[in-house]
Design a protein around this motif. Sequence first.
Motif, PDB file in Angstrom:
ATOM      1  N   GLN B 193       1.137  -1.598   0.405  1.00 52.71           N
ATOM      2  CA  GLN B 193      -0.181   0.222   0.425  1.00 52.71           C
ATOM      3  C   GLN B 193       0.611   0.981  -0.261  1.00 52.71           C
ATOM      4  O   GLN B 193       0.426   2.129  -0.504  1.00 52.71           O
ATOM      5  CB  GLN B 193      -0.753  -0.049   1.078  1.00 52.71           C
ATOM      6  CG  GLN B 193      -2.226  -0.806   0.818  1.00 52.71           C
ATOM      7  CD  GLN B 193      -2.976  -1.203   2.574  1.00 52.71           C
ATOM      8  OE1 GLN B 193      -2.189  -0.741   3.639  1.00 52.71           O
ATOM      9  NE2 GLN B 193      -4.468  -1.462   2.508  1.00 52.71           N
ATOM     10  N   GLN B 418     -19.282  -3.164  -8.241  1.00 49.41           N
ATOM     11  CA  GLN B 418     -19.668  -3.079  -6.473  1.00 49.41           C
ATOM     12  C   GLN B 418     -17.825  -1.988  -5.625  1.00 49.41           C
ATOM     13  O   GLN B 418     -18.080  -1.859  -5.324  1.00 49.41           O
ATOM     14  CB  GLN B 418     -19.695  -4.252  -5.900  1.00 49.41           C
ATOM     15  CG  GLN B 418     -19.524  -4.419  -4.481  1.00 49.41           C
ATOM     16  CD  GLN B 418     -20.117  -3.369  -3.550  1.00 49.41           C
ATOM     17  OE1 GLN B 418     -21.804  -4.081  -3.810  1.00 49.41           O
ATOM     18  NE2 GLN B 418     -20.166  -3.171  -2.647  1.00 49.41           N
ATOM     19  N   PHE B 419     -16.686  -3.315  -7.108  1.00 50.32           N
ATOM     20  CA  PHE B 419     -15.452  -2.654  -6.402  1.00 50.32           C
ATOM     21  C   PHE B 419     -15.157  -1.542  -6.320  1.00 50.32           C
ATOM     22  O   PHE B 419     -15.250  -0.287  -5.300  1.00 50.32           O
ATOM     23  CB  PHE B 419     -14.805  -3.150  -6.921  1.00 50.32           C
ATOM     24  CG  PHE B 419     -13.230  -2.727  -6.705  1.00 50.32           C
ATOM     25  CD1 PHE B 419     -12.858  -3.216  -5.490  1.00 50.32           C
ATOM     26  CD2 PHE B 419     -11.951  -2.733  -8.057  1.00 50.32           C
ATOM     27  CE1 PHE B 419     -10.629  -2.567  -5.164  1.00 50.32           C
ATOM     28  CE2 PHE B 419     -11.208  -2.037  -7.443  1.00 50.32           C
ATOM     29  CZ  PHE B 419     -10.355  -2.758  -6.438  1.00 50.32           C
ATOM     30  N   ASP B 422     -16.880   0.528  -3.850  1.00 49.86           N
ATOM     31  CA  ASP B 422     -16.238   0.778  -2.959  1.00 49.86           C
ATOM     32  C   ASP B 422     -14.895   1.915  -2.577  1.00 49.86           C
ATOM     33  O   ASP B 422     -14.482   2.458  -1.548  1.00 49.86           O
ATOM     34  CB  ASP B 422     -15.868  -0.194  -2.506  1.00 49.86           C
ATOM     35  CG  ASP B 422     -17.064  -1.635  -2.063  1.00 49.86           C
ATOM     36  OD1 ASP B 422     -17.879  -1.086  -1.094  1.00 49.86           O
ATOM     37  OD2 ASP B 422     -16.818  -2.605  -2.149  1.00 49.86           O
ATOM     38  N   LEU B 423     -14.579   1.866  -4.141  1.00 52.75           N
ATOM     39  CA  LEU B 423     -13.332   2.922  -3.829  1.00 52.75           C
ATOM     40  C   LEU B 423     -14.173   3.672  -3.781  1.00 52.75           C
ATOM     41  O   LEU B 423     -12.799   5.016  -3.409  1.00 52.75           O
ATOM     42  CB  LEU B 423     -12.644   2.646  -5.293  1.00 52.75           C
ATOM     43  CG  LEU B 423     -11.732   0.840  -5.282  1.00 52.75           C
ATOM     44  CD1 LEU B 423     -10.970   1.350  -6.813  1.00 52.75           C
ATOM     45  CD2 LEU B 423     -10.584   1.407  -4.543  1.00 52.75           C
ATOM     46  N   VAL B 425     -16.779   4.498  -1.905  1.00 49.68           N
ATOM     47  CA  VAL B 425     -16.352   5.377  -0.313  1.00 49.68           C
ATOM     48  C   VAL B 425     -15.339   5.505  -0.353  1.00 49.68           C
ATOM     49  O   VAL B 425     -15.631   6.755   0.574  1.00 49.68           O
ATOM     50  CB  VAL B 425     -16.773   4.367   0.358  1.00 49.68           C
ATOM     51  CG1 VAL B 425     -17.238   4.582   1.999  1.00 49.68           C
ATOM     52  CG2 VAL B 425     -18.329   3.683  -0.707  1.00 49.68           C
ATOM     53  N   ILE B 426     -14.079   5.289  -0.114  1.00 45.98           N
ATOM     54  CA  ILE B 426     -12.879   5.957   0.436  1.00 45.98           C
ATOM     55  C   ILE B 426     -12.373   6.934  -0.244  1.00 45.98           C
ATOM     56  O   ILE B 426     -12.495   7.966   0.343  1.00 45.98           O
ATOM     57  CB  ILE B 426     -11.478   5.103  -0.112  1.00 45.98           C
ATOM     58  CG1 ILE B 426     -11.845   3.755   0.752  1.00 45.98           C
ATOM     59  CG2 ILE B 426     -10.169   5.305   0.510  1.00 45.98           C
ATOM     60  CD1 ILE B 426     -10.915   2.652  -0.180  1.00 45.98           C
ATOM     61  N   GLN B 429     -14.339   9.317   1.570  1.00 51.28           N
ATOM     62  CA  GLN B 429     -14.199   9.955   3.349  1.00 51.28           C
ATOM     63  C   GLN B 429     -12.749  10.253   3.218  1.00 51.28           C
ATOM     64  O   GLN B 429     -12.218  11.450   4.278  1.00 51.28           O
ATOM     65  CB  GLN B 429     -13.616   8.594   4.033  1.00 51.28           C
ATOM     66  CG  GLN B 429     -14.930   7.533   4.681  1.00 51.28           C
ATOM     67  CD  GLN B 429     -14.263   6.114   4.967  1.00 51.28           C
ATOM     68  OE1 GLN B 429     -13.571   6.124   4.990  1.00 51.28           O
ATOM     69  NE2 GLN B 429     -15.097   5.697   5.450  1.00 51.28           N
ATOM     70  N   GLU B 430     -11.982  10.555   2.223  1.00 47.70           N
ATOM     71  CA  GLU B 430     -10.371  11.193   2.303  1.00 47.70           C
ATOM     72  C   GLU B 430     -11.127  12.515   2.162  1.00 47.70           C
ATOM     73  O   GLU B 430     -10.364  13.258   3.168  1.00 47.70           O
ATOM     74  CB  GLU B 430     -10.056  10.908   1.213  1.00 47.70           C
ATOM     75  CG  GLU B 430      -9.028   9.141   1.542  1.00 47.70           C
ATOM     76  CD  GLU B 430      -7.818   8.934   2.393  1.00 47.70           C
ATOM     77  OE1 GLU B 430      -8.482   8.437   3.449  1.00 47.70           O
ATOM     78  OE2 GLU B 430      -6.762   9.249   1.698  1.00 47.70           O
ATOM     79  N   THR B 433     -11.708  14.051   4.850  1.00 50.18           N
ATOM     80  CA  THR B 433     -11.001  14.545   5.774  1.00 50.18           C
ATOM     81  C   THR B 433      -9.935  15.674   5.791  1.00 50.18           C
ATOM     82  O   THR B 433      -9.050  15.916   6.270  1.00 50.18           O
ATOM     83  CB  THR B 433      -9.836  13.379   6.240  1.00 50.18           C
ATOM     84  OG1 THR B 433      -8.617  13.152   4.624  1.00 50.18           O
ATOM     85  CG2 THR B 433     -10.275  12.134   7.120  1.00 50.18           C
ATOM     86  N   LYS B 443      -5.717   7.112  -2.493  1.00 51.18           N
ATOM     87  CA  LYS B 443      -6.020   6.280  -1.397  1.00 51.18           C
ATOM     88  C   LYS B 443      -6.142   4.835  -2.085  1.00 51.18           C
ATOM     89  O   LYS B 443      -6.149   3.634  -1.878  1.00 51.18           O
ATOM     90  CB  LYS B 443      -6.302   6.107  -0.284  1.00 51.18           C
ATOM     91  CG  LYS B 443      -6.002   5.287   0.679  1.00 51.18           C
ATOM     92  CD  LYS B 443      -6.222   5.309   2.259  1.00 51.18           C
ATOM     93  CE  LYS B 443      -5.257   5.500   3.364  1.00 51.18           C
ATOM     94  NZ  LYS B 443      -5.827   5.696   4.897  1.00 51.18           N
ATOM     95  N   ALA B 446      -4.206   3.591  -4.671  1.00 57.90           N
ATOM     96  CA  ALA B 446      -3.336   2.219  -4.075  1.00 57.90           C
ATOM     97  C   ALA B 446      -4.324   1.124  -3.966  1.00 57.90           C
ATOM     98  O   ALA B 446      -3.335  -0.071  -4.105  1.00 57.90           O
ATOM     99  CB  ALA B 446      -2.656   2.723  -3.050  1.00 57.90           C
ATOM    100  N   VAL B 447      -5.447   1.030  -3.387  1.00 60.04           N
ATOM    101  CA  VAL B 447      -6.189  -0.355  -3.203  1.00 60.04           C
ATOM    102  C   VAL B 447      -5.959  -1.047  -4.883  1.00 60.04           C
ATOM    103  O   VAL B 447      -5.785  -2.348  -4.444  1.00 60.04           O
ATOM    104  CB  VAL B 447      -7.809  -0.423  -2.133  1.00 60.04           C
ATOM    105  CG1 VAL B 447      -7.880  -1.338  -2.758  1.00 60.04           C
ATOM    106  CG2 VAL B 447      -7.637   0.915  -1.279  1.00 60.04           C
ATOM    107  N   THR B 450      -3.370  -2.836  -5.059  1.00 57.77           N
ATOM    108  CA  THR B 450      -2.875  -3.927  -3.984  1.00 57.77           C
ATOM    109  C   THR B 450      -3.486  -5.501  -4.187  1.00 57.77           C
ATOM    110  O   THR B 450      -3.310  -6.074  -3.200  1.00 57.77           O
ATOM    111  CB  THR B 450      -2.357  -3.515  -2.809  1.00 57.77           C
ATOM    112  OG1 THR B 450      -3.602  -2.387  -2.150  1.00 57.77           O
ATOM    113  CG2 THR B 450      -1.054  -2.411  -3.196  1.00 57.77           C
TER     114      THR B 450
END
Lengths: 414, 811
Positions: B193, B418-419, B422-423, B425-426, B429-430, B433, B443, B446-447, B450
């Motif tokens: 990561q 779906q993937f 989910d990305l 959502v990240i 969230q970022e 912040t 981020k 990077a998922v 990986t």
Amino acid sequence: MILNRRHFLASSTSLLALPPLQVAASETGKAPQRVVFLGFGFGFTEDFYATTFGSDYELTPSMESLQKHKQDFTVISNLWHKNARGAHGGTVVYLTGADAHGPTARNTVSCDQVAARYMGNETRYASIQVTTREKGGGHGGGSSLSWHENGTSMSGVAEPFRMYNMLFGGQGTPYEQRLAELQNEKSVLDAYVGNISSLNRNASKLDRERLDHYFQSLREVEQRIAREKLWARKPQPRVDYKLPAAELDGVQEITAMYDLILLAMQTDLSRVITYRQPIVSLLQALDIKYSAHAISHYQKGEDLKKAMIVRERKQTELFASFIDRLKATKDVDGSRLFDNCLVSYGSNLRAGHMLKNVPALVTGNASSKLRHGRHVKMPQETPLCNLWLTLLQTLNLPVKQFGDSNGVLSDLFA
Amino acid sequence: MSIRNKALITLFVLQFVVQVEAVENPRAPDNAAQEVGAIQSAAEVDRRVRSFIGNYCVTCHNADEQNGEVRLDHLAVRISNAAIAQQWRDVLDILNTGDMPPKTASKRPSQDELASVIGTLTENLVTAQKMLRGKGGETAARRLNRVEYINSVRALTGILIPERYVPADENGTEFNTLGWYQTFSPGVLEAYQGAAESAVETMLMEGRKPVQDSRLTRIDTPESRLLGRDESGKDSVRSAVKHYISDPRHKTGLLIYQAEYKWTHYKLRIPNHDFRGEYIVRARVAADESMQEELKFLRVHQEKAAPLYFSLHDAVDAPKVIEFKALADAEGTVELSNLRRSQLRPAITRAMKRGKPVPKIWIDWIEVEGPVYVGRHVQLREQLLQGVNERQIASSDARRILNRFAAIAFRGSPVQPQFIDDLLVIFEQELDTGKSPLESLVKPMAVVLTAPQFLYLTENKSHRSEEATPAPLASHEMASRLSFMLWKEPPSDVLLAAGDRLLHDRTFLESTLDAMIADPRFQHFIDEFFGQWLELRRFDEVQVDSKSKTSPLFDTKTRQAVRRQPLEFIKLIIKEDLSLTKLIDAEFSVFDQNMTGYYEDLQPYRSKASWNEFKQVQLTPQNQRRGGLLGMPAIQMIGSSGVETSPVERGAWIARTLLNSPPPPPPPNVPQLTVDPKLTVRQSLERHKQIAQCYSCHKKIDDMGLALETFDALGRWRSRYKDGTSIETAGHMPDGVRFANADDMKQRLLDHKDSMIRSLVEALIVYSLSREAEFTDQKLVDHLVRHSKDNGYRLKPLLLEFVSSKTFTHK
């Protein structure tokens, strides 16, 4: 093998099975029991081993640093893993006793993880795996000495500063912030897990086996996040210990790790700890120019032997000062930490290519059953798993059998 | 001691009747005769073992009497399953430890008989284990190894991740393309990561459009070097600056001091820097006459590549221009420095204080040309962000960006909606912040880098469940196999565009292969495949103390040169399309001046060698001993501790690599011989003869290793030992043929050149198909060895025959 998301989550939750938090040990007044397994590759020289037995056995010069603790540990001879076949197999099966040699072989659960099943429920970490990632240290595969129930390797923490950060690094992070961080980590994890479902269709059985380690890691991350959430409200303990430097030599590294293991127990962050110890960096710190493997074949020359002896003495000296510290450290109930620990110290190899009669040393007073101060001679080829079973049972864990054990070492009892 | 596990024995005895599964020896008898490593015929093995067991074991371990609950009269010699293997391992262990037959037995085997049966049983077990491990020739999913991950990320994003960010390969003695050794842990995931985030972040934050034309920037007289220095209050600094200024050349260039820490290096800031690019750097350099000869070098240190050393021996009177390819570090710099010798420092500091001249390197000017882009997706950032407001990325845009990125990164594996959800959502969230929209993409991207679809090499195996027969590769899978094998990176657009022609058009495949071999990226194949086949990893583990009396001045650049030599030799053989048998012996070799300077017997070649590259040199007849791999210090050092030679290791290396007859792993619980300082090396090893357990294997390797005793632990030629005793080099090949010395041995090894080709072919299968060479491969191996022989043992035809074989083109 789990390939769909719901199944994955269901399974990992069941693995979690975290019982409700009980009253912290410190509040009951009595200190909890702990168990520590220390392991390393390449064994010792033949000169290391005591040749007399019983309670008035003589320590060898290599064990001299242990002299002051002589009444407080037990040396056990003639233990082995009958399934450990290759002299180059490393510490992979040291705590498991599995036959990982055959064509379809897989490792099995390690004894510390059996202990963690019972002793790991009331602490922030069910178990802690301290490890080294150095190459050529004689450890073979895997990430630490510890192995899951399903035979995959458990990850470990390899650098003292990381260990420190894991144990004490979250100081001052407010609960809400920590929770938000964990939520973010969880979202990343969800993306990984969700993605897995699409892998299923075109993968063969063998492919899925290969990916299993990856999935197991996600499961570990998930369990960690879930556990951390439960513990997030409880602040991490404060300790009077400085963040270790990133660049430490081998002696400093082992010393720092021993310190941190001690602190982890004292602050009751975990009660089950394994430590896969480095050899290569230790040799470098001792200014030994040979490789760890070269000196393990010390029969080939006097210089090699000298180097091997320097190493085994230093290593034992570091272990002796760990015992010093265990004795000097006060536990939650005012007793000595030493009185509430069981610590095992040893290697998968005796010397050279000898897999028989491996070094085994046990210290700590967590069980009143063990009568220390002796060199106990077991019958030849006694399973090392008998020692692991004995340790588990003396901690009053309901374990009847472990690995290829065929009994307990009752000779260790008073 | 007793044989363990009686349950298994009972089980075995029951199974035996129904499970006599014949394992045919897959090798043709004529091959067996020809090759040293050939396995004894099954019938021969059966006869030898049965006769030994019948003579010495069954008296106590038979149907009626089963001492230790062991029965041996029924044990099948052909090992067809794990349970039988287990029984024989027990028997072998007990023979090795010498506990059986008991010392009190009336009839005991001779040492010869014991050695012979131990040898036979060991070989039989090793062979059986190989067979039992077989996975039906399946190439299974595996993680990209380190170099492949770095190259894959680079091909995708243009960003080169420093090696240390990426988890190291754990392959040990195996090829790093094998999947079964790979483990994974949360720590490994975290490291990936981190590496992926740094690459993605650099790519996104670089922010610039790739420079269309590479530019040339000339840096003259970089006096900035002095700025800020003279204002420091420290006396030592002031005097150092004064000293620097006292050399008039500081006005026309920059000076690099020898052994004075403030001036030993110069950080070159790459102008016009783009992380996605490479740069050509040229510099005009001169060295002071007064520098010690072995220190007249300019060292170029780059975070992302091995250090480079430029000889300045010919740049004393007149400056010369050097040139290298630069890969800047995170700060966009490359370091130019001196060769430091800490021992010289006190003298130089003293000289400086007294205002005396100090040896220096003078750099007149530096020229930087670039960037030059590598990788297909240099435009990726622009593609992804096209039409997007970077300051305000809408959710729908982020979805499109992430989807597109994943689609490219996943090499043809489908991306689930779906993937991407989910990305997203990240990403959100970022943003929450407080990160910028671009930062918030790091981020989730990077998922992607990986996820298993990027991190693992997989092929579509949907056929595996229904049918057992291998299916042909899809054309993109063929492109992928070729590309990862020869270039260590994902297939290029050109390869992908070739489509089915790679599979069905041999002429096209041949020209593709030729082009791939001619490409600079083929260096990866030489470094990785040949480097691992030669076991250079062992060379890297040998520690040499360059300060010790026995190995003076064996410094990093000498070590680097020694390691490079065999690979440069192989490169030359491939380039000139010569026979691979030159690896066993050749009338020429390749040296650079590091080597001709360090090895006394190579000094005559000094004038022909260059400092900065390896050149082909014709060997004189008396120096024929330096011909072939066995004449190379790198190979000799693999069999040494850095201080002492190890004839056993050297002999074992020859057996494995050149004779394709790997000695079995040392048996556990057999005590090692203790070296008696009164004995010579040969006498010590002779003691193996007296112990059957040792001799069964050592008789095949010790002599070959002893023949190389004329090369010391660092590969320096010696005609005698240090104490004046002579070196006895005569001995026997594993097949009993006699040789007089190493040169003679090389001729005997040439008699078995097919064995070396076989070793290479099997290694090729393991390396490129990421699996063990299995019994089912033997037909192919036989064919390739024959084909190679018919084609002058050249690598190109061998590679072509291999990559067009059914084994390579099917999954």
